[in-house]
Design an enzyme around this catalytic site. Structure first.
Site, mmCIF file in Angstrom:
data_model
loop_
_atom_site.group_PDB
_atom_site.id
_atom_site.type_symbol
_atom_site.label_atom_id
_atom_site.label_comp_id
_atom_site.label_asym_id
_atom_site.label_seq_id
_atom_site.Cartn_x
_atom_site.Cartn_y
_atom_site.Cartn_z
ATOM 1 N N GLU A 1 -7.271 -17.508 -10.427
ATOM 2 C CA GLU A 1 -6.914 -17.809 -9.207
ATOM 3 C C GLU A 1 -5.964 -18.916 -9.113
ATOM 4 O OE1 GLU A 1 -9.692 -16.284 -6.035
ATOM 5 O OE2 GLU A 1 -11.272 -17.042 -7.646
ATOM 6 N N GLU B 1 -15.826 -11.524 -10.948
ATOM 7 C CA GLU B 1 -16.909 -11.961 -9.943
ATOM 8 C C GLU B 1 -17.957 -10.926 -9.724
ATOM 9 O OE1 GLU B 1 -13.771 -15.034 -9.485
ATOM 10 O OE2 GLU B 1 -13.830 -12.832 -9.800
#
Length: 270
Positions: free
Chosen positions: A122, A142
């Site tokens: 990210e 995730e």
């Protein structure tokens, strides 16, 4: 009396004489995102915002860029408590952190030499350019713990590769190789493993040596395109580009072009 040893920061920022900031993640053994790394990354971004270097390279020490998040420390306590408010507040911090990286007014390069999972991917997506070795791999995994990426990675991935591929990568929680992501337009350049660190620094240094204010204008225009579409980018372009005529870099480069021809100008970032 024995002195208490000082624990080194998981993230350091070193700015060289040419104005290139090298941000190094070093939190062995796997550069897992925990509270210490969270605070160190926030401090590093604040340092970049204050120092205003001419460019930044984000890199990592160790065999991997990151194995992801320390789930036991970061997420498990909130899950045990069923604390949605705490999760929302924490993710608001992450989104803000990703946004601040994305909005830095100078070129940013992320160098991935190996496995780059979750938060590290990210951060990479929040940077302007991602360079990687062919053996690097990436993942937003995730979903394996019932979460979704929350630093802006999903939407930035969609911006680079399209919403369909963002869904594929996020929902399958898979690991994707650098060569495949280069074909998707997520990784900007593949660099051989031999000499990778030096080559990544050279690219970042090249950008840092360029017209810093012009690079900032380019970033502003592209940010408006991403956030508001083509017309929003059109609206901001005249002011962003026109203001460059008041910069020393443009004035010097124009004079250099007239007197010596193309490619002879040097830039100071002013």
């Amino acid at each position: 009396m024995t002195a208490t040893p000082v624990t080194p920061s998981p993230v350091t920022v070193d700015v060289d004489d040419a104005g290139l900031a090298v941000v190094t993640i070093d939190h062995p053994p796997l550069n897992l995102y925990d509270e210490a790394l969270h605070e160190a990354l926030r401090a590093a971004v604040a340092e970049l915002e204050g120092a205003r270097p001419r460019g930044a390279l984000v890199r990592a020490e160790g065999k991997v860029v990151s194995g992801g998040v320390d789930v036991k420390q970061v997420f498990h306590p909130m899950a045990q408590a069923g604390d949605a408010a705490a999760g929302t507040a924490y993710f608001a911090e992450l989104v803000d952190l990703g946004r601040r990286i994305h909005h830095l007014p100078f070129p940013t390069v992320f160098a991935a030499h190996g496995l780059t999972l979750t938060w590290a991917f990210e951060v990479a997506l929040a940077c302007d350019l991602i360079v990687a070795t062919p053996r690097a791999s990436f993942g937003l995994i995730e979903a394996t713990v019932g979460l979704t990426p929350a630093m802006g990675g999903t939407q930035r991935l969609a911006e680079r590769a399209g919403a369909g591929r963002a869904r594929l990568l996020v929902m399958t929680a898979g690991r994707f190789g650098a060569d495949e992501l280069e074909r998707w337009g997520v990784v900007d350049r593949l660099i051989p493993e031999d000499g990778f660190d030096a080559a990544a620094r050279e690219l970042a240094a090249q950008l840092a040596a360029g017209p810093t204010r012009a690079h900032a204008a380019t970033k502003e225009i592209l940010r408006h395109l991403a956030e508001g579409g083509l017309e929003a980018a059109h609206e901001v372009t005249p002011q962003a580009a026109g203001a460059l005529f008041a910069t020393a870099d443009l004035q010097g480069a124009m004079a250099s072009f007239v007197e010596q021809g193309h490619g002879k100008a040097t830039f100071t970032g002013e």
